[in-house]
Design an enzyme around this catalytic site. Structure first.
Site, PDB file in Angstrom:
ATOM      1  N   ASN A   1      10.525  47.938  59.165  1.00 28.79           N
ATOM      2  CA  ASN A   1       9.506  48.698  58.600  1.00 28.79           C
ATOM      3  C   ASN A   1       9.840  50.033  58.048  1.00 28.79           C
ATOM      4  O   ASN A   1      10.264  50.820  58.982  1.00 28.79           O
ATOM      5  CB  ASN A   1       8.608  48.918  59.809  1.00 28.79           C
ATOM      6  CG  ASN A   1       7.294  49.663  59.261  1.00 28.79           C
ATOM      7  OD1 ASN A   1       6.994  50.197  57.936  1.00 28.79           O
ATOM      8  ND2 ASN A   1       6.528  50.305  60.280  1.00 28.79           N
TER       9      ASN A   1
ATOM     10  N   GLY B   1       9.933  56.450  67.018  1.00 30.39           N
ATOM     11  CA  GLY B   1      10.457  57.521  66.574  1.00 30.39           C
ATOM     12  C   GLY B   1      11.058  58.520  67.506  1.00 30.39           C
ATOM     13  O   GLY B   1      11.452  59.737  67.027  1.00 30.39           O
TER      14      GLY B   1
ATOM     15  N   HIS C   1      -0.690  48.952  62.756  1.00 29.43           N
ATOM     16  CA  HIS C   1       0.659  50.102  63.088  1.00 29.43           C
ATOM     17  C   HIS C   1      -0.202  51.036  63.792  1.00 29.43           C
ATOM     18  O   HIS C   1      -1.372  51.672  63.272  1.00 29.43           O
ATOM     19  CB  HIS C   1       1.356  50.283  61.910  1.00 29.43           C
ATOM     20  CG  HIS C   1       2.534  50.879  62.404  1.00 29.43           C
ATOM     21  ND1 HIS C   1       2.859  52.188  62.745  1.00 29.43           N
ATOM     22  CD2 HIS C   1       3.903  50.391  62.632  1.00 29.43           C
ATOM     23  CE1 HIS C   1       3.941  52.440  63.154  1.00 29.43           C
ATOM     24  NE2 HIS C   1       4.627  51.115  63.292  1.00 29.43           N
TER      25      HIS C   1
ATOM     26  N   SER D   1      12.210  52.827  68.877  1.00 29.13           N
ATOM     27  CA  SER D   1      13.600  53.405  68.936  1.00 29.13           C
ATOM     28  C   SER D   1      14.679  52.057  69.283  1.00 29.13           C
ATOM     29  O   SER D   1      15.469  52.419  69.907  1.00 29.13           O
ATOM     30  CB  SER D   1      13.667  54.342  70.044  1.00 29.13           C
ATOM     31  OG  SER D   1      12.892  55.559  69.682  1.00 29.13           O
TER      32      SER D   1
ATOM     33  N   GLU E   1       0.692  54.106  63.507  1.00 32.21           N
ATOM     34  CA  GLU E   1       0.458  55.210  62.423  1.00 32.21           C
ATOM     35  C   GLU E   1      -0.798  54.910  61.661  1.00 32.21           C
ATOM     36  O   GLU E   1      -1.530  56.104  61.477  1.00 32.21           O
ATOM     37  CB  GLU E   1       1.627  55.367  61.673  1.00 32.21           C
ATOM     38  CG  GLU E   1       2.871  56.045  62.425  1.00 32.21           C
ATOM     39  CD  GLU E   1       4.359  55.379  61.883  1.00 32.21           C
ATOM     40  OE1 GLU E   1       4.311  54.978  60.807  1.00 32.21           O
ATOM     41  OE2 GLU E   1       5.127  55.476  62.976  1.00 32.21           O
TER      42      GLU E   1
ATOM     43  N   GLY F   1      12.030  50.812  62.916  1.00 33.29           N
ATOM     44  CA  GLY F   1      11.620  51.724  62.000  1.00 33.29           C
ATOM     45  C   GLY F   1      12.621  52.506  61.499  1.00 33.29           C
ATOM     46  O   GLY F   1      13.648  51.847  60.530  1.00 33.29           O
TER      47      GLY F   1
ATOM     48  N   LYS G   1       8.130  52.223  56.411  1.00 31.99           N
ATOM     49  CA  LYS G   1       7.224  53.075  56.530  1.00 31.99           C
ATOM     50  C   LYS G   1       7.405  53.744  55.077  1.00 31.99           C
ATOM     51  O   LYS G   1       7.683  53.136  54.149  1.00 31.99           O
ATOM     52  CB  LYS G   1       7.560  54.245  57.693  1.00 31.99           C
ATOM     53  CG  LYS G   1       7.640  53.367  58.965  1.00 31.99           C
ATOM     54  CD  LYS G   1       7.459  54.323  60.162  1.00 31.99           C
ATOM     55  CE  LYS G   1       7.671  53.357  61.426  1.00 31.99           C
ATOM     56  NZ  LYS G   1       7.474  54.466  62.521  1.00 31.99           N
TER      57      LYS G   1
ATOM     58  N   GLU H   1       4.650  48.041  70.373  1.00 32.00           N
ATOM     59  CA  GLU H   1       5.261  49.105  69.936  1.00 32.00           C
ATOM     60  C   GLU H   1       4.558  50.121  70.729  1.00 32.00           C
ATOM     61  O   GLU H   1       3.525  50.442  70.628  1.00 32.00           O
ATOM     62  CB  GLU H   1       5.317  49.382  68.542  1.00 32.00           C
ATOM     63  CG  GLU H   1       5.656  48.365  67.555  1.00 32.00           C
ATOM     64  CD  GLU H   1       6.172  48.914  66.348  1.00 32.00           C
ATOM     65  OE1 GLU H   1       7.290  48.976  65.857  1.00 32.00           O
ATOM     66  OE2 GLU H   1       5.251  49.723  65.696  1.00 32.00           O
TER      67      GLU H   1
HETATM   68  P1  13P Z   1      11.462  53.549  65.175  1.00 30.06           P
HETATM   69  O1  13P Z   1      12.369  52.472  65.257  1.00 30.06           O
HETATM   70  O2  13P Z   1      11.622  54.516  64.172  1.00 30.06           O
HETATM   71  O3  13P Z   1      11.188  53.979  66.525  1.00 30.06           O
HETATM   72  O4  13P Z   1      10.033  53.054  64.683  1.00 30.06           O
HETATM   73  C1  13P Z   1       9.292  51.860  65.447  1.00 30.06           C
HETATM   74  C2  13P Z   1       8.369  51.664  64.385  1.00 30.06           C
HETATM   75  O5  13P Z   1       7.358  52.109  64.207  1.00 30.06           O
HETATM   76  C3  13P Z   1       8.225  50.138  63.718  1.00 30.06           C
HETATM   77  O6  13P Z   1       7.106  49.815  63.219  1.00 30.06           O
END
Ligand code: 13P
Length: 260
Positions: free
Chosen positions: A9, A177, A101, A217, A103, A238, A11, A171
């Protein structure tokens, strides 16, 4: 057999030129490392504006990469400024679309009901929804790790036909992140609870074939510990998916699960 899925992803990162460069490097790195697409499926989820360029490149070079989008509208077409229909994604040969997601839940007010409508819209257009669920740090403190993701998945999959193909990504919001991944034990425990809830609502066969991903992560250094757990069938990555070498290294951990 559930084929493991390693999904990147991106983003809101990389414009269409940067996307082309990344996908080229990723495909070559995978090829050089003897990647077997039948053993591990690799998918990229670029921003909407990159989809056409990435799709053209994948088709022209016959790269063994699946394409997905990061969101879709629950509606078909019409006066929905800024939204993108599942029909348009399908026309670009997208196979997957992320829905719910954290976010988007946090920043765009997406409720479980909206996530459900989006999952149904995806299926209507023959796209596999990657339904994201996960608890916040506050949820974790109050309810433990499984209760919130299980409630989210139950609503997100309401009305989904029993022959549908869906992917669910666990997640934990606090792990995204942060550099602080969940432990493999927690990922396994929550994925097992998700699979049990899916089996209760949609039958054992549906639950057995549904791929459950862990996200938050994930890196090449910790992917193996997640992939060795029986109910974790892949990862939604991510930050580490923006580095083609690192993302290809994550995809080098095959796992096969027999469901019979
Ligand atoms: P990270 O791998 O940057 O922690 O993000 C995970 C994520 O939100 C994937 O959709």
């Amino acid at each position: 057999m559930r084929t493991p899925l390693i999904a990147g992803n991106w983003k809101m990162n990389l414009d269409h030129l940067q996307a082309i460069a990344l996908v080229q490097k990723l495909a070559w790195t995978l090829q050089d490392s003897g990647h077997d697409p039948k053993a591990v499926e690799v998918a990229v989820f670029p921003p909407f504006t990159d989809l056409r360029s990435v799709q053209t490149l994948i088709a022209a070079e016959r790269f063994e990469l699946a394409l997905g989008a990061q969101d879709l509208s629950p509606y078909e077409s019409g006066a929905y400024t800024g939204d993108v229909s599942g029909a348009f994604l399908k026309a670009l040969a997208a196979a997957y679309v992320i829905v719910g997601h954290s976010e988007r839940r946090a920043m765009h007010g997406e409720t479980d009901e909206i996530v459900n409508a989006k999952a149904l819209a995806a299926l209507k257009h023959d796209l596999v929804p990657v339904v994201c669920v996960g608890e916040t740090a506050e949820d974790l403190e109050r309810h433990g790790s499984s209760a919130v993701p299980v409630a989210q998945v139950r609503t997100a999959l309401l009305g989904v036909p029993d022959d549908a193909d869906v992917v669910v990504a666990y997640e934990p919001v606090w792990a995204i992140g942060s550099g602080r991944a969940a432990t493999p034990d927690t990922a396994q425990e929550v994925c097992a609870a998700l699979r049990a809830a899916i089996a209760e609502d949609h039958g054992q066969a549906f639950a057995d074939r549904t791929r459950l991903l862990y996200g938050g992560s994930v890196k090449s250094g910790n992917i193996a510990s997640f992939m060795h757990r029986p109910d974790v069938d892949g990862a939604l990555v991510g930050g580490a998916s923006l580095d083609p070498g690192e993302f290809a290294a994550i995809a080098r951990f095959p796992k096969h699960v027999s469901i019979d």
